[in-house]
Design a protein around this motif. Sequence first.
Motif, PDB file in Angstrom:
ATOM      1  N   THR A   3      30.153  31.361  37.996  1.00 39.65           N
ATOM      2  CA  THR A   3      30.333  32.801  37.828  1.00 39.65           C
ATOM      3  C   THR A   3      29.241  33.580  38.558  1.00 39.65           C
ATOM      4  OG1 THR A   3      31.374  32.437  35.680  1.00 39.65           O
ATOM      5  CG2 THR A   3      30.568  34.654  36.131  1.00 39.65           C
ATOM      6  N   LEU A   4      27.997  33.122  38.440  1.00 40.84           N
ATOM      7  CA  LEU A   4      26.882  33.835  39.074  1.00 40.84           C
ATOM      8  C   LEU A   4      27.021  33.921  40.583  1.00 40.84           C
ATOM      9  CD1 LEU A   4      23.802  32.631  37.002  1.00 40.84           C
ATOM     10  CD2 LEU A   4      24.922  34.868  36.933  1.00 40.84           C
ATOM     11  N   ASP A   5      27.697  32.950  41.187  1.00 40.99           N
ATOM     12  CA  ASP A   5      27.912  33.005  42.636  1.00 40.99           C
ATOM     13  C   ASP A   5      28.743  34.237  43.001  1.00 40.99           C
ATOM     14  OD1 ASP A   5      26.526  30.615  42.959  1.00 40.99           O
ATOM     15  OD2 ASP A   5      28.359  29.409  42.823  1.00 40.99           O
ATOM     16  N   TYR A   6      29.686  34.560  42.177  1.00 39.57           N
ATOM     17  CA  TYR A   6      30.544  35.720  42.430  1.00 39.57           C
ATOM     18  C   TYR A   6      29.869  37.034  42.026  1.00 39.57           C
ATOM     19  CZ  TYR A   6      34.183  32.232  43.035  1.00 39.57           C
ATOM     20  OH  TYR A   6      34.910  31.165  43.472  1.00 39.57           O
ATOM     21  N   LEU A   7      28.947  36.937  41.066  1.00 40.35           N
ATOM     22  CA  LEU A   7      28.244  38.142  40.607  1.00 40.35           C
ATOM     23  C   LEU A   7      27.049  38.489  41.482  1.00 40.35           C
ATOM     24  CD1 LEU A   7      28.200  37.523  36.731  1.00 40.35           C
ATOM     25  CD2 LEU A   7      29.936  38.695  38.118  1.00 40.35           C
ATOM     26  N   HIS A   8      26.704  37.589  42.380  1.00 37.37           N
ATOM     27  CA  HIS A   8      25.553  37.772  43.262  1.00 37.37           C
ATOM     28  C   HIS A   8      24.260  37.960  42.472  1.00 37.37           C
ATOM     29  CE1 HIS A   8      28.219  37.943  46.705  1.00 37.37           C
ATOM     30  NE2 HIS A   8      28.983  38.750  45.998  1.00 37.37           N
ATOM     31  N   ARG A  71      28.145  38.088  27.499  1.00 37.19           N
ATOM     32  CA  ARG A  71      27.197  38.357  28.597  1.00 37.19           C
ATOM     33  C   ARG A  71      26.342  37.124  28.873  1.00 37.19           C
ATOM     34  NH1 ARG A  71      27.431  40.536  33.188  1.00 37.19           N
ATOM     35  NH2 ARG A  71      25.372  40.806  34.095  1.00 37.19           N
ATOM     36  N   ILE A  72      25.930  36.425  27.830  1.00 35.48           N
ATOM     37  CA  ILE A  72      25.177  35.184  28.004  1.00 35.48           C
ATOM     38  C   ILE A  72      25.999  34.191  28.824  1.00 35.48           C
ATOM     39  CG2 ILE A  72      24.280  33.153  26.773  1.00 35.48           C
ATOM     40  CD1 ILE A  72      23.547  35.198  24.473  1.00 35.48           C
ATOM     41  N   LEU A  73      27.277  34.078  28.518  1.00 32.95           N
ATOM     42  CA  LEU A  73      28.161  33.188  29.269  1.00 32.95           C
ATOM     43  C   LEU A  73      28.262  33.615  30.731  1.00 32.95           C
ATOM     44  CD1 LEU A  73      30.912  32.741  26.566  1.00 32.95           C
ATOM     45  CD2 LEU A  73      29.561  30.878  27.580  1.00 32.95           C
ATOM     46  N   MET A  74      28.385  34.921  30.965  1.00 34.23           N
ATOM     47  CA  MET A  74      28.476  35.413  32.338  1.00 34.23           C
ATOM     48  C   MET A  74      27.219  35.094  33.139  1.00 34.23           C
ATOM     49  SD  MET A  74      30.261  39.132  31.955  1.00 34.23           S
ATOM     50  CE  MET A  74      30.787  39.408  30.274  1.00 34.23           C
ATOM     51  N   LEU A  75      26.087  35.041  32.447  1.00 33.39           N
ATOM     52  CA  LEU A  75      24.812  34.764  33.113  1.00 33.39           C
ATOM     53  C   LEU A  75      24.530  33.266  33.211  1.00 33.39           C
ATOM     54  CD1 LEU A  75      22.576  37.614  31.639  1.00 33.39           C
ATOM     55  CD2 LEU A  75      23.751  37.530  33.853  1.00 33.39           C
ATOM     56  N   GLY A  76      25.515  32.446  32.859  1.00 37.07           N
ATOM     57  CA  GLY A  76      25.381  31.003  33.010  1.00 37.07           C
ATOM     58  C   GLY A  76      24.829  30.274  31.808  1.00 37.07           C
TER      59      GLY A  76
END
Length: 163
Positions: A3-8, A71-76
Amino acid sequence: MKTLDYLHLDASAVSKVSTALQQLLADYQVFYTNLRNFHWNIKGHGFFVLHSKFEEMYDDTAEKVDELAERILMLGGTPESKFSEYLKVSKIKEADVTSCGNDALKNILDTYGYLIGEERKVLALAGEVDDEATVALMSDYLKEQEKLVWMLVAYSTCDCKEK
């Protein structure tokens, strides 16, 4: 891909943000339980107002718990899900059965004072790593909670001469 790759966003850069969000998640989970306690056990003259308000507050807190975990999940990261773990790390302590409105409001105001301070720290950490979504989330929480604190203080003021 993550996910973080897409969120930059850089995983190492946002790790402190994720850790701070984990702390908030634990704190909010205990706060949620305290609010349920106050809602269930409130008695006295302010019962109708406070019973309803505490329900509104725990519903809002449950929503925040979900937002923080996501949000924790989105941040890996992986959000903690065990209440036993929340109790180990939460800076908010479980409240005893509380039926007095003034005692419940004091606890709630103290808790918001703590949460607002922690959210400001998360906001600053997120700002340092260009995590604008977490900054916006914390800003939204702060805006809402500052108004709620003002209203709860106004409601709690017993002496009309007090300013």
